[in-house]
Design an enzyme around this catalytic site. Structure first.
Site, PDB file in Angstrom:
ATOM      1  N   ARG A 243       0.850  -1.187   0.000  1.00  0.00           N
ATOM      2  CA  ARG A 243       0.000   0.000   0.000  1.00  0.00           C
ATOM      3  C   ARG A 243       0.889   1.242   0.000  1.00  0.00           C
ATOM      4  NH1 ARG A 243      -3.471  -2.807  -1.381  1.00  0.00           N
ATOM      5  NH2 ARG A 243      -5.552  -3.148  -0.533  1.00  0.00           N
ATOM      6  N   GLU A 272      -3.930   7.065  -4.604  1.00  0.00           N
ATOM      7  CA  GLU A 272      -4.373   6.487  -5.882  1.00  0.00           C
ATOM      8  C   GLU A 272      -5.735   7.025  -6.296  1.00  0.00           C
ATOM      9  OE1 GLU A 272      -4.212   2.211  -5.727  1.00  0.00           O
ATOM     10  OE2 GLU A 272      -2.173   2.246  -4.972  1.00  0.00           O
ATOM     11  N   HIS A 290      -1.338  -0.295  -9.800  1.00  0.00           N
ATOM     12  CA  HIS A 290      -1.915  -1.233  -8.815  1.00  0.00           C
ATOM     13  C   HIS A 290      -2.417  -2.505  -9.518  1.00  0.00           C
ATOM     14  CE1 HIS A 290      -4.081  -1.509  -4.675  1.00  0.00           C
ATOM     15  NE2 HIS A 290      -3.769  -2.723  -5.127  1.00  0.00           N
TER      16      HIS A 290
END
Ligand code: 8YV
Length: 328
Positions: A243, A272, A290
């Site tokens: 993350r 994000e 991602h």
């Protein structure tokens, strides 16, 4: 009389086979257009639904959960990380939360290894060179990267993905070092030839590659702070497939730009889908959207897990991947 099926709201488009099964089993509300739901849409969903199936792109915070209707008993997350769900509030409102562990471990470990290779051997830079039409042919000093064989890898978080990465890394001739809240069993250390560092600070200063593989929790927010990043050796690289919030992204960007860290491979970002514009300018950063677990097989397996978690729960059993149980 037929029993009323539970209303299951799915926030994003899922693989077709999963959506079909979702329709067969439940009163499912799908998101065919895949438009990210607004906060208001999430609020409307939790008011009505018996089960919510969110993903990492849905912030299920206290403000959203404050509107949860009495029917909402389960949040069956499509994904392993549940840092976008306010677990404490969910628990206190009697909502159980499940996730989809295991099935994305190998894919994410593959992607981590790919990033380590990509940064060390300048894969993305080489690709850009060709596409720009700038390649004038082979040269003895062209595109020199660094060998990974014989280097030291420091894994931050020796859970399922950390261990899967360690197994791969061994095959590539990297020696495995790790930091974890708890030291793993000696059998695992032996299998992986892994060296445990109780002190993350010390490990960071002694390895050539750092890989972030721990979950994002309040305790791991900015675990790789500016101070800790500074402990890394200038030739070292950092990869993050966990993350974005675990790494101080502005500090990392500054250090990459100033040559204090040699390179970074990032599949995740602090905000994000926004990416720090300065990162975009850096040749020594490989940036991915991602996609660590983005395989067709993995997505179907994740969907199967979601289905099983919902079905077992609505049938009155303990779902296999319970993260927290709602207290009532
Ligand atoms: C998923 C992930 O694709 O499962 C996770 O925690 O980070 C990703 O690999 C995403 O979270 C799906 O919600």
């Amino acid at each position: 009389m037929t029993k009323k099926k539970p209303l299951v709201v799915v926030t994003r488009k899922l693989p077709e086979a999963i959506e079909t099964r979702m329709m067969e089993l439940f009163d499912a509300r799908l998101n065919i257009d895949d438009a990210i739901m607004t906060k208001q849409e999430l609020i409307d969903a939790v008011k009505e639904a018996d089960v919510l199936v969110p993903t990492v792109t849905d912030k299920i915070d206290a403000a959203v959960l404050a509107h949860a209707g009495p029917n909402l008993r389960l949040i069956a997350n499509f994904g392993t990380g549940v840092d976008h769900v306010d677990l404490q509030t969910a628990r206190s409102r009697g909502i159980t939360v499940t996730n989809t562990p295991d099935v994305l471990t190998e894919d994410t470990a593959d992607m981590t290894m790919a990033l380590i290779l990509s940064v060390s051997r300048r894969l993305a830079e080489g690709e850009r060179l060709i596409r720009k039409g700038d390649w004038a042919g082979w040269g003895p000093t062209l595109m020199l990267g660094h060998r990974i064989w014989g280097k030291r890898l420091g894994i931050v978080g020796m859970g399922r993905i950390g261990r899967a990465l360690a197994r791969r890394a061994k095959g590539f001739g990297l020696s495995v070092h790790y930091h974890n809240r708890r030291r793993v069993h000696s059998d695992i250390e032996e299998e992986l030839d892994a060296t445990y560092w109780e002190s993350l600070d010390q490990m960071l200063a002694h390895v050539d590659v750092v890989s972030v593989n721990c979950p994002h929790t309040p305790a791991t927010y900015h675990l790789l702070s500016a101070r800790r990043l500074k402990l890394m050796q200038p030739h070292a690289i950092l990869v993050n497939t966990a993350r974005g919030e675990i790494v101080d992204e502005p500090a990392l960007t500054r250090m990459l730009s100033d040559g204090e860290i040699a390179g970074a491979g990032l599949d995740v970002f602090e905000h994000e889908p926004a990416v720090n514009p300065k990162l975009l300018e850096l040749q020594n950063a490989v940036l991915l959207p991602h996609m660590g677990s983005a395989t067709i097989e993995g997505r179907v397996d994740m969907g199967e897990k979601v289905l099983i978690n919902i079905k077992t729960f609505v049938d009155g059993h303990t779902p296999p991947d319970r993260v927290i149980e709602g207290l009532l």
